[in-house]
Design a protein around this motif. Structure first.
Motif, short mmCIF file in Angstrom:
data_model
loop_
_atom_site.label_atom_id
_atom_site.label_comp_id
_atom_site.label_asym_id
_atom_site.label_seq_id
_atom_site.Cartn_x
_atom_site.Cartn_y
_atom_site.Cartn_z
N LEU A 6 0.83 -1.21 0.00
CA LEU A 6 0.00 0.00 0.00
C LEU A 6 0.86 1.26 0.00
CD1 LEU A 6 -2.77 -1.02 2.56
CD2 LEU A 6 -2.95 -0.94 0.07
N VAL A 7 1.90 1.26 0.81
CA VAL A 7 2.80 2.43 0.86
C VAL A 7 3.49 2.63 -0.49
CG1 VAL A 7 4.92 3.34 1.91
CG2 VAL A 7 3.13 2.34 3.36
N GLY A 10 1.06 3.91 -2.98
CA GLY A 10 0.79 5.32 -2.71
C GLY A 10 1.90 6.22 -3.23
N ALA A 13 1.66 6.29 -6.97
CA ALA A 13 0.55 7.16 -7.38
C ALA A 13 0.94 8.62 -7.27
CB ALA A 13 -0.69 6.86 -6.53
N ALA A 14 1.62 8.98 -6.17
CA ALA A 14 2.05 10.37 -6.00
C ALA A 14 3.01 10.79 -7.12
CB ALA A 14 2.71 10.56 -4.63
N ALA A 60 -2.88 6.72 -11.45
CA ALA A 60 -2.77 7.06 -10.03
C ALA A 60 -4.13 6.91 -9.33
CB ALA A 60 -2.25 8.49 -9.86
N VAL A 64 -4.89 4.54 -6.14
CA VAL A 64 -5.40 5.13 -4.89
C VAL A 64 -6.75 4.53 -4.52
CG1 VAL A 64 -6.23 7.28 -3.85
CG2 VAL A 64 -4.05 7.25 -5.05
N ILE A 67 -6.01 1.34 -2.90
CA ILE A 67 -5.51 1.56 -1.54
C ILE A 67 -6.68 1.80 -0.59
CG2 ILE A 67 -4.21 3.15 -0.07
CD1 ILE A 67 -2.34 3.59 -2.54
N VAL A 68 -7.57 2.70 -0.97
CA VAL A 68 -8.71 3.06 -0.11
C VAL A 68 -9.59 1.84 0.14
CG1 VAL A 68 -10.83 4.44 0.01
CG2 VAL A 68 -8.68 5.50 -0.73
N LEU A 87 -5.36 -2.25 -7.04
CA LEU A 87 -3.95 -2.01 -6.75
C LEU A 87 -3.06 -2.61 -7.84
CD1 LEU A 87 -3.63 -2.69 -2.93
CD2 LEU A 87 -2.89 -0.63 -4.11
N THR A 91 -0.87 -0.33 -10.50
CA THR A 91 0.59 -0.42 -10.43
C THR A 91 1.15 -1.31 -11.54
OG1 THR A 91 0.42 -2.17 -8.75
CG2 THR A 91 0.71 0.09 -7.96
#
Length: 132
Positions: A6-7, A10, A13-14, A60, A64, A67-68, A87, A91
């Motif tokens: 997840l990290v 994230g 995505a950023a 992204a 995200v 992730i949510v 996810l 990715t």
């Protein structure tokens, strides 16, 4: 392992949101230094870059959303199939796009590695979590 995935997703995505901003809004200014284009090249490719930026934004958003959904359904125990699928779709597509860049433009190897490392690691971590 899912938390690691997840990290990483994230962070990937950023990075892709940043690439979206560069390509869609800063193409003829800040992005010229990042992508090594001249003013004429940037002007000639502005519309293409604007469109390409949105592809990065959509990837992204997919990641995200995954992730949510994963966090909402108890990430540490058993990730939801929908969250894990999103996810991996987000990715995985980021990783594939980086591979295409690497193969089609070897001179952009650094950009491809930068763009593809975080999502690849996210794919590995999420897959490992699902298989454990």
């Amino acid at each position: 392992m899912i938390v690691t995935g997840l990290v990483l997703a994230g962070l990937a995505a950023a990075l892709h949101v940043y690439i979206f901003w560069l390509e869609s809004f800063a193409w003829t200014t800040r992005a010229r230094a990042v992508f090594g284009t001249t003013a004429d090249q940037a002007a000639a490719t502005r519309e293409l870059a604007f469109n390409q930026g949105f592809y990065n934004l959509f990837l992204a958003i997919i990641a995200v959303t995954g992730i949510v959904l994963t966090l909402l359904t108890g990430a540490s125990d058993d990730p939801s199939p929908a969250g894990a699928s999103l996810l991996l779709a987000g990715t995985g597509a980021m990783t594939a796009a980086a591979l295409v860049l690497l193969v089609s433009s070897p001179d952009k190897r650094r950009a491809a590695v930068t763009q593809g490392t975080l999502p690849l690691l996210a794919v590995v971590a999420v897959t490992a979590a699902l298989l454990s």
